[in-house]
Design an enzyme around this catalytic site. Structure first.
Site, short mmCIF file in Angstrom:
data_model
loop_
_atom_site.label_atom_id
_atom_site.label_comp_id
_atom_site.label_asym_id
_atom_site.label_seq_id
_atom_site.Cartn_x
_atom_site.Cartn_y
_atom_site.Cartn_z
N LYS A 1 0.93 -1.15 -0.01
CA LYS A 1 0.15 -0.13 0.03
C LYS A 1 0.95 1.25 -0.09
O LYS A 1 0.41 2.29 -0.68
CB LYS A 1 -0.93 0.01 1.32
CG LYS A 1 -2.03 -1.09 1.38
CD LYS A 1 -2.83 -1.51 0.29
CE LYS A 1 -3.62 -2.42 0.49
NZ LYS A 1 -3.64 -3.89 -0.32
N GLU B 1 -1.31 8.84 7.57
CA GLU B 1 -2.19 9.89 6.96
C GLU B 1 -3.03 10.51 7.93
O GLU B 1 -3.02 10.03 9.05
CB GLU B 1 -2.88 9.01 6.01
CG GLU B 1 -2.49 8.23 4.88
CD GLU B 1 -3.28 7.68 3.74
OE1 GLU B 1 -4.50 7.46 4.30
OE2 GLU B 1 -2.88 7.29 2.58
N LYS B 2 -3.27 11.67 7.40
CA LYS B 2 -4.24 12.63 7.98
C LYS B 2 -5.47 11.54 8.12
O LYS B 2 -5.95 11.04 6.91
CB LYS B 2 -4.37 13.78 7.16
CG LYS B 2 -5.32 14.67 7.93
CD LYS B 2 -4.87 15.67 8.62
CE LYS B 2 -6.16 16.41 9.58
NZ LYS B 2 -5.61 16.93 10.64
N ILE C 1 -9.26 11.11 7.58
CA ILE C 1 -10.25 11.57 6.94
C ILE C 1 -11.56 11.19 7.38
O ILE C 1 -12.03 10.11 7.64
CB ILE C 1 -10.48 11.22 5.10
CG1 ILE C 1 -9.14 11.22 4.64
CG2 ILE C 1 -11.70 11.90 4.66
CD1 ILE C 1 -8.65 12.85 4.43
N ARG D 1 -8.17 -6.73 -10.14
CA ARG D 1 -9.05 -7.68 -10.47
C ARG D 1 -10.43 -7.43 -10.90
O ARG D 1 -10.74 -6.08 -10.62
CB ARG D 1 -9.03 -8.56 -9.32
CG ARG D 1 -9.96 -7.92 -8.05
CD ARG D 1 -10.26 -8.62 -6.96
NE ARG D 1 -11.11 -8.00 -5.85
CZ ARG D 1 -10.57 -7.16 -5.04
NH1 ARG D 1 -9.29 -7.17 -4.80
NH2 ARG D 1 -11.45 -6.67 -4.21
N VAL E 1 -16.51 -7.92 -7.35
CA VAL E 1 -17.57 -8.41 -6.82
C VAL E 1 -18.75 -7.64 -7.34
O VAL E 1 -19.76 -8.18 -8.18
CB VAL E 1 -17.71 -8.74 -5.23
CG1 VAL E 1 -19.20 -9.07 -5.15
CG2 VAL E 1 -17.13 -9.60 -4.76
C1 MV4 Z 1 -8.78 5.74 5.76
C2 MV4 Z 1 -9.68 6.06 6.29
C3 MV4 Z 1 -9.90 7.58 6.63
N1 MV4 Z 1 -8.79 8.31 6.59
N2 MV4 Z 1 -7.71 6.58 5.60
C4 MV4 Z 1 -10.42 1.23 5.34
C5 MV4 Z 1 -9.95 0.07 4.57
C6 MV4 Z 1 -8.44 0.49 4.16
N3 MV4 Z 1 -8.24 -0.03 3.00
C7 MV4 Z 1 -8.35 2.00 4.23
N4 MV4 Z 1 -9.62 2.31 4.92
C8 MV4 Z 1 -9.89 3.62 5.62
N5 MV4 Z 1 -8.81 4.41 5.32
C9 MV4 Z 1 -7.81 7.88 6.13
N6 MV4 Z 1 -6.61 8.88 5.78
C10 MV4 Z 1 -11.16 5.42 6.76
C11 MV4 Z 1 -10.97 3.97 6.12
C12 MV4 Z 1 -11.99 3.30 6.40
C13 MV4 Z 1 -12.71 2.89 5.40
C14 MV4 Z 1 -12.73 2.96 4.06
C15 MV4 Z 1 -13.42 2.64 2.89
C16 MV4 Z 1 -14.62 1.93 3.45
C17 MV4 Z 1 -15.20 1.57 4.58
C18 MV4 Z 1 -14.24 2.15 5.82
C19 MV4 Z 1 -14.53 1.85 6.96
C20 MV4 Z 1 -13.64 2.24 7.94
C21 MV4 Z 1 -12.66 3.01 7.71
#
Ligand code: MV4
Length: 447
Positions: free
Chosen positions: A116, A200-201, A203, A292, A295
């Protein structure tokens, strides 16, 4: 064009791929474990090869068995579907080395996007917006503290090997940082054998909006608009829709162009998805790239009026893409029907389907491998069907979904159908007013 494709998967996606192959006049080979002898993908393929016992790592994940099945049947390509070996760089490489076309990403692409932190560095170099934070991997806790200070709280610690939310921690102040740093690293080490972290910050209350792209062998890519996947529970998507209720034409142009830039920067070949976090101000940030077919691809099939599996097979065979980008005029929603009990914390409910009636009618699509009398094995994913409705407006797609859910009868096991019925009646869902936090506040009403 390929003469014979081996489908290295099971369930609805195996059937989905077989259907497109039939329409294209391509021969099909199914592989199956001994838990899946009664599965429809075995029945509908031209040939079927048993590749091992029920556990995935002795069958659907067992590379030598799948390569052997391709060799004895003389398949010239392998479609991996999603999950299992679809993002396994080693498998992609072994296919190529054996002269079998892997209908998916190259080993190099899978490796590049699987880590990542390096995926993010690549996207930053391509000019795709990324969340501010650490410059790559954080070396030690001292640096972690400094980066958090500089970024400004709240921050998100992320495992570079991460996936499914593992090794990820939101941190709101410095006093919580050490604990988060140590527990995230421990969790990541246990899950992936790698504890490299980046930051990361945070969000807050983001939406998860992803862009479907297809790239061809000449290095050109196009986007097929977005999917809103914000309705998730513990990083499992429950329902997706396109267009996103949050999308505007201007935002789609910007996000679509960013996704195309990303794909063309790495010379991406095949179908892929660029996932973005979108904040309330409509700022968007690269999150991950999936190399890929996903779903939830059928909602894109429906609104762009193309078969994405067909597009995947065509680009794998060297046919160039049209180069057109999409602004859909239709609206499509997918509900994932899982063998889980939504009244009891979505706990798995495998077993025999004693009676099944499938919904149908105008604008209703059901992608499933199950039937009346089918026994759901406990060894695999709990998704048993994808119900997709498509109409000219979001309101119509929702009312079609309500109607289709109400005529869907599944007896003998518990399913997520009651959850979707309640979701389709939820005022915030109806208003299109939801973020990735939606399920944290959702409670099923009484049975
Ligand atoms: C984040 C975020 C908030 N801020 N990054 C969740 C899975 C992972 N691949 C990245 N994810 C997140 N990254 C920052 N900087 C919040 C999430 C996240 C989330 C993202 C997409 C869909 C559902 C989620 C559920 C919890 C947290």
């Amino acid at each position: 064009m390929f003469k014979k494709i081996l489908i290295a998967n099971r369930g609805e996606i195996a059937l989905r791929i077989i259907r497109t192959c039939k329409e294209m006049g391509i021969q099909t080979v199914a592989v199956y474990s001994t838990a899946d002898t009664e599965s429809l993908h075995v029945r509908f393929a031209d040939e079927a090869v048993c590749i091992g016992p029920p556990p995935s790592n002795e069958s659907y994940l067992k590379i030598p068995n799948i390569i052997a099945a391709a060799e004895i049947t003389n398949a010239d390509a392998i479609h991996p579907g999603y999950g299992f070996l679809s993002e396994n760089a080693n498998f992609s490489k072994i296919c190529e080395e054996n002269g079998i076309k892997f209908i998916g990403a190259s080993a190099e692409m899978i490796e590049k996007m699987g880590d990542k932190s390096s995926a993010k560095a690549t996207m930053k170099a391509a000019g795709v917006p990324c969340v501010p934070g650490s410059d790559g991997i954080i070396q030690d806790f001292e640096q972690c503290k400094a980066v958090a200070q500089e970024t400004g709280y709240p921050v998100m610690l992320k495992a570079t090997a991460g996936g499914g939310g593992k090794g990820m921690r939101a941190v709101w102040s410095e006093e919580d940082l050490l604990k988060a740093w140590e527990s995230a690293r421990q969790e990541s080490k246990a899950a992936f054998g790698n504890d490299d972290m980046y930051m990361e910050k945070l969000i807050e209350e983001p939406r998860h909006i992803e862009i479907q792209i297809v790239g061809d062998q000449s290095g050109r890519a196009c986007h097929l608009s977005e999917r809103d996947c914000s309705i998730q529970r513990r990083h499992q998507k429950l329902t997706e829709e396109t267009p996103s209720p949050f999308m505007t034409k201007a935002l789609r142009d910007k996000m679509g162009m960013a996704a195309v830039k990303a794909a063309e920067f790495i010379n991406y070949e095949g179908a892929g998805t660029i996932e973005f976090l979108v904040d309330k101000h409509k700022n968007f940030y690269f999150m991950e790239m999936n190399t890929r077919i996903q779903v939830e691809h059928p909602i894109t099939d429906e609104v762009v009026e193309h078969d994405l599996i067909r597009e995947q097979i065509k680009v794998a065979a060297g046919i160039p893409i049209s180069g057109k980008h999409y602004h859909p005029r239709l609206h499509s929603i997918e509900c994932r029907i899982n063998a889980e009990d939504p009244y009891r914390g979505f706990r798995p409910s495998p077993g025999k389907i004693t009676n099944l009636h499938a919904p149908g009618g105008h604008g209703v699509r059901l992608d499933t491998h199950v039937y009346s009398g089918y026994v759901i094995p406990p060894n695999y994913d709990s998704m048993i069907a994808k119900l997709i409705t498509t109409a000219r407006t979001r309101e119509e797609a929702i009312s079609k979904m309500r109607r289709a859910l109400n005529e869907f009868i599944v007896e003998g096991i518990q399913t997520t159908i009651p959850f979707h019925r309640q979701l389709m009646d939820h005022p915030d869902y109806i208003a299109g007013n939801y973020t990735t936090k939606f399920m944290e506040n959702f409670e099923m009403s009484e049975e």
